[in-house]
Every structure is written in structure tokens, then in C-alpha cells.
Design an enzyme around this catalytic site. Structure first.
Site, PDB file in Angstrom:
ATOM      1  N   ALA A 156       1.362  -0.976  -0.596  1.00 48.25           N
ATOM      2  CA  ALA A 156       0.620   0.089   0.213  1.00 48.25           C
ATOM      3  C   ALA A 156       0.662   1.260   0.236  1.00 48.25           C
ATOM      4  O   ALA A 156       1.851   1.563   0.905  1.00 48.25           O
ATOM      5  CB  ALA A 156      -1.006   0.112   1.440  1.00 48.25           C
ATOM      6  N   LYS A 157       0.404   2.107  -0.717  1.00 50.94           N
ATOM      7  CA  LYS A 157       1.294   3.443  -1.050  1.00 50.94           C
ATOM      8  C   LYS A 157       0.320   4.257   0.151  1.00 50.94           C
ATOM      9  O   LYS A 157      -0.438   5.458  -0.624  1.00 50.94           O
ATOM     10  CB  LYS A 157       0.924   4.137  -1.751  1.00 50.94           C
ATOM     11  CG  LYS A 157       2.146   4.914  -2.556  1.00 50.94           C
ATOM     12  CD  LYS A 157       2.372   5.648  -3.442  1.00 50.94           C
ATOM     13  CE  LYS A 157       3.205   6.836  -3.815  1.00 50.94           C
ATOM     14  NZ  LYS A 157       4.947   6.819  -3.941  1.00 50.94           N
TER      15      LYS A 157
END
Ligand code: PPE
Length: 312
Positions: A156-157
Site C-alpha cells: 500500500a502506498k
């Protein structure tokens, strides 16, 4: 310094740059609850075009899903918002920052807050300096470890991941390096504070696997595809730290950093201490496509002047 543009997209509407504000007690400020993207729009010979917008939006929605954040906008809507922003802001090229965040509502770790979606864009130059692309940068191995599995999900960014990135980047900067490369929890090469890492040894390209706490970089994927098309073998494998020292070439990949050669690691020269031939070949292939000098055979560019292609 950031040069403001006219409009920012917020929850389906275009608002003025100065109106894109959130309350200090928004969930995101205390708890880091945001996911975001970084996307480039390039000036091509046939007008501005957004690079791999489909893949970036997919990763944004994946990041939100990992954190149980519901985004009610469709991919095509977000892509069209970006194209419209380029037109409204009269830009030839730019960098987009879509941000999904938990907004103002309750206070408390358990989220009970509305989701706010913003997309801003502005002109952004070269990430690691003008000379970096040709000459390469000097980097160090960070004393900070990259986020460990089962702590913060690396796929996940998320905004929160960048607290770790800040530590890596500030330490490197304090010690006179352009960037730091973090090792993963097992001590193997992970990634830079804002870039993936590639190593060249004996004509082969090596890069850490997704299990090494790396962001699934879209430029990383671009490099892998370009290498395949150029007949350069690529292996996703764990990489010991010392491989960085004895590599023929090392480079970063990232939306902001594009393909940036690394000429030294911990003051040990990499190869001849300048951009290597494979890095140069990949850079050329990359810039040829994003500038529209060669046909977009991978379908990576979305021209902003046209309707969004079906499937985005
Ligand atoms: N790892 C990290 C930690 C990372 O932040 C990026 C992008 C990458 C790898 C490369 O991913 P991709 O852009 O999909 O190839 N970093 C973004 C943010 C930079 C910033 O300073 O802000 C970017 O390059 O846009």
C-alpha cells in the site's frame, strides 16, 4: 518551491488551489490515514499524455482496499479528472498527487470519518537534481530498516509509510548523500525512500521481490517490461547488501526519479563510477516512449486531449 496551479479536484468537483484545505482534527493528521499516488504527465510530440494512469489508479484503489477505505469513484472517473486538470491548469507536463484520506468526523483510532479524495497537479522537475539522470547519484545504505512485514503493509502506498521514508532520506541528506537505500527486516536490499532499486551484474538485471518490503513500483514494472523487450534478462531475487558494492551498475526507478543511475554506494564506486551502458539503454527506451519519440507499443500513454480509453 511548489508552484501552485489553478484547480484541484475534490470529491468530483474542481475547486481553487487555495480552497483545498482540511481540518486539523481530520483523522489523517493524527493517525497517518491516507493513501496516495504520484503520476507523471509528459509533454509528447502529440500533446500532454499521462503515463500508466490505469496502473496508478489501480494501485491507489488497492492501497485503499488494504486499509478498508471505501472509494466511491470509478477508475475512469479519476482518470478523466486528471485529464481535465491538465486542461484546466493549462499544463504541458506535470506531476499528479491523488490523495485519499480519512477526514473530519470523530477522533479515535477506530475510524468513523468521511473519505475525502483529492487530485492536485503541478509542474515538477527532476527529483534528484538536474544532473542526476546523466551523471548518477551518490547514495548510502540506511541505518534505518524498511517497514517490516506485518507492521505496515508495503504494497500500500500509504502516507504513514513515509515516516520511515523520511528517516531514511533525512539521514542520507545529513550525511551528504542524495538518497538512502534501506534494507528489509532480514538485512537484504529493499528500496530507496522513494524509489525501487535495480542492480546490473554480468548483463543481468536484478531487483528485490515484492516480499522485500518494497512498493510495487510502476516504473519498476516498466523497467522489467522494457528490459524484456530489449532482451536483457531480469531476475526478481533477494539481494545481499554487498551486491551493491560489486555490481556493474545500480539504478533507481520511480515516477519522480524516473531512471536515475547510482554511481556510488557508501562511497564505494559502482562499476566505473558513472552511468552504465544498460542503465543508459533503459533510460533511452523509457524517455523515447514518454516523449512520444517512438510509438507507444505498450499502450502506456493516455493523451489528455482524447476521451479516456475503455478499460481505464
Ligand atoms: N518505492 C517508494 C517507497 C516510493 O515512494 C516510490 C515512488 C517507488 C518505490 C517507485 O514507485 P513508482 O513511482 O510507482 O515507480 N515515490 C513517489 C513519491 C516521491 C515523493 O517524494 O513524493 C514518486 O516517485 O512519485
Amino acid at each position: 518551491m511548489l508552484k501552485p496551479t489553478e484547480k484541484i479536484w475534490h470529491n468530483g468537483r474542481f475547486i481553487n488551489w487555495d480552497d483545498a484545505k482540511i481540518h486539523v482534527l481530520s483523522h489523517v493528521t493524527s493517525y497517518g490515514s491516507s493513501v496516495f499516488e504520484g503520476i507523471r504527465c509528459y509533454a509528447t510530440s502529440s500533446g500532454p499524455a499521462i503515463f500508466r494512469v490505469r496502473e496508478h489508479i489501480r494501485r491507489l484503489l488497492d492501497s485503499a482496499k488494504i486499509y478498508r477505505i471505501d472509494v466511491k469513484y470509478q477508475s475512469a472517473e479519476l482518470a478523466e479528472a486528471m485529464a481535465e486538470l491538465v486542461r484546466l491548469n493549462h499544463l504541458e507536463s506535470c506531476y499528479f498527487r491523488p490523495i485519499v484520506l480519512r477526514g473530519y468526523g470523530d477522533v479515535g483510532v477506530l475510524p468513523n470519518n468521511p473519505t475525502e479524495v483529492y487530485i492536485a497537479c503541478w509542474e515538477w522537475g527532476k527529483y534528484l537534481g538536474e544532473e542526476a539522470l546523466a551523471k548518477g547519484v551518490d547514495v548510502c545504505v540506511s541505518s534505518w530498516t524498511r517497514i517490516a512485514p506485518n507492521t505496515l503493509p508495503a504494497l500500500a502506498k500509504a502516507g504513514a509509510n513515509y515516516m520511515n521514508s523520511q528517516l531514511i532520506r533525512m539521514e542520507a541528506h545529513t550525511n551528504g548523500y542524495a538518497e538512502g537505500i534501506a534494507l528489509d527486516e532480514s538485512g537484504y536490499v529493499s528500496e530507496g525512500s522513494g524509489e525501487n532499486v535495480f542492480v546490473v551484474r554480468d548483463g543481468k538485471l536484478l531487483t528485490p521481490p515484492l516480499g522485500a518490503s518494497v512498493l510495487p513500483g510502476i516504473t519498476r514494472d516498466t523497467v522489467i517490461e522494457l528490459a524484456a523487450s530489449l532482451g536483457i534478462p531480469v531476475v526478481e531475487t533477494i539481494i545481499p547488501r554487498e551486491m551493491l558494492y560489486i555490481a556493474d551498475e545500480v539504478f533507481f526507478s520511480g515516477t519522480a526519479a524516473e531512471i536515475t543511475p547510482i554511481r556510488s554506494v557508501d562511497r564505494i564506486e559502482v562499476g566505473k563510477g558513472s552511468r552504465g551502458p544498460i542503465t543508459e539503454k533503459l533510460q533511452k527506451a523509457f524517455f523515447d516512449i514518454v516523449s512520444g519519440n517512438v510509438p507507444d507499443r505498450f499502450g502506456w500513454l493516455m493523451p489528455v486531449g482524447k476521451n479516456v480509453p475503455v478499460g481505464v
